[in-house]
Design a protein around this motif. Sequence first.
Motif, PDB file in Angstrom:
ATOM      1  N   LEU A  26     -16.461 -22.592  -0.171  1.00  0.00           N
ATOM      2  CA  LEU A  26     -17.780 -22.744   0.453  1.00  0.00           C
ATOM      3  C   LEU A  26     -17.765 -22.621   1.977  1.00  0.00           C
ATOM      4  CD1 LEU A  26     -19.861 -25.362  -1.549  1.00  0.00           C
ATOM      5  CD2 LEU A  26     -20.162 -22.910  -1.369  1.00  0.00           C
ATOM      6  N   PRO A  27     -16.814 -23.234   2.706  1.00  0.00           N
ATOM      7  CA  PRO A  27     -16.823 -23.059   4.169  1.00  0.00           C
ATOM      8  C   PRO A  27     -16.659 -21.599   4.592  1.00  0.00           C
ATOM      9  CG  PRO A  27     -15.421 -24.888   3.584  1.00  0.00           C
ATOM     10  CD  PRO A  27     -15.808 -24.197   2.304  1.00  0.00           C
ATOM     11  N   GLU A  28     -15.809 -20.861   3.901  1.00  0.00           N
ATOM     12  CA  GLU A  28     -15.600 -19.449   4.218  1.00  0.00           C
ATOM     13  C   GLU A  28     -16.876 -18.645   3.948  1.00  0.00           C
ATOM     14  OE1 GLU A  28     -13.029 -15.724   2.499  1.00  0.00           O
ATOM     15  OE2 GLU A  28     -12.197 -17.739   2.304  1.00  0.00           O
ATOM     16  N   ILE A  29     -17.534 -18.915   2.848  1.00  0.00           N
ATOM     17  CA  ILE A  29     -18.775 -18.217   2.508  1.00  0.00           C
ATOM     18  C   ILE A  29     -19.858 -18.558   3.527  1.00  0.00           C
ATOM     19  CG2 ILE A  29     -20.618 -18.078   0.798  1.00  0.00           C
ATOM     20  CD1 ILE A  29     -18.437 -18.449  -1.355  1.00  0.00           C
ATOM     21  N   GLY A  30     -19.924 -19.815   3.953  1.00  0.00           N
ATOM     22  CA  GLY A  30     -20.900 -20.221   4.961  1.00  0.00           C
ATOM     23  C   GLY A  30     -20.689 -19.499   6.279  1.00  0.00           C
ATOM     24  N   ARG A  31     -19.425 -19.340   6.692  1.00  0.00           N
ATOM     25  CA  ARG A  31     -19.123 -18.605   7.922  1.00  0.00           C
ATOM     26  C   ARG A  31     -19.542 -17.145   7.809  1.00  0.00           C
ATOM     27  NH1 ARG A  31     -14.738 -22.157   8.148  1.00  0.00           N
ATOM     28  NH2 ARG A  31     -13.459 -20.847   6.809  1.00  0.00           N
ATOM     29  N   GLN A  32     -19.263 -16.540   6.661  1.00  0.00           N
ATOM     30  CA  GLN A  32     -19.636 -15.142   6.460  1.00  0.00           C
ATOM     31  C   GLN A  32     -21.152 -14.964   6.472  1.00  0.00           C
ATOM     32  OE1 GLN A  32     -17.682 -14.026   2.834  1.00  0.00           O
ATOM     33  NE2 GLN A  32     -15.688 -13.752   3.822  1.00  0.00           N
ATOM     34  N   VAL A  33     -21.865 -15.879   5.858  1.00  0.00           N
ATOM     35  CA  VAL A  33     -23.328 -15.800   5.871  1.00  0.00           C
ATOM     36  C   VAL A  33     -23.850 -15.966   7.294  1.00  0.00           C
ATOM     37  CG1 VAL A  33     -25.439 -16.978   5.120  1.00  0.00           C
ATOM     38  CG2 VAL A  33     -23.632 -16.509   3.470  1.00  0.00           C
ATOM     39  N   GLY A  34     -23.274 -16.902   8.051  1.00  0.00           N
ATOM     40  CA  GLY A  34     -23.674 -17.103   9.444  1.00  0.00           C
ATOM     41  C   GLY A  34     -23.425 -15.874  10.293  1.00  0.00           C
ATOM     42  N   ARG A  35     -22.270 -15.241  10.123  1.00  0.00           N
ATOM     43  CA  ARG A  35     -21.977 -14.009  10.868  1.00  0.00           C
ATOM     44  C   ARG A  35     -22.944 -12.898  10.487  1.00  0.00           C
ATOM     45  NH1 ARG A  35     -15.887 -14.672   9.507  1.00  0.00           N
ATOM     46  NH2 ARG A  35     -15.241 -16.124  11.125  1.00  0.00           N
TER      47      ARG A  35
END
Length: 89
Positions: A26-35
């Motif tokens: 989830l943290p990795e997916i959240g970063r990708q969505v933010g980028r």
Amino acid sequence: MEGLLAPWHLLIVFVVALLVFGPSKLPEIGRQVGRGLAEFRKFRDSFDDDLRGFLGHDEHDEDEKPKPSGGELPPADAGGKPSFPEGRD
């Protein structure tokens, strides 16, 4: 009927994402969505600036024009009365 992004809708989406991807992803997916959102905003702003420039509505041109303040009265005509639109005396 509430909006699409009501708090409980977001909670349901978060729980489903947690179940599907697991807590480690989830943290990795959240970063990708933010980028992705940041890139989309940059593209949108760039497109907006290009479109305004193409149409001749540059922001720096609008800043150079004097803007009348809301507290001033309209200039008086030769009769000493303020000018009004047609139909009003």
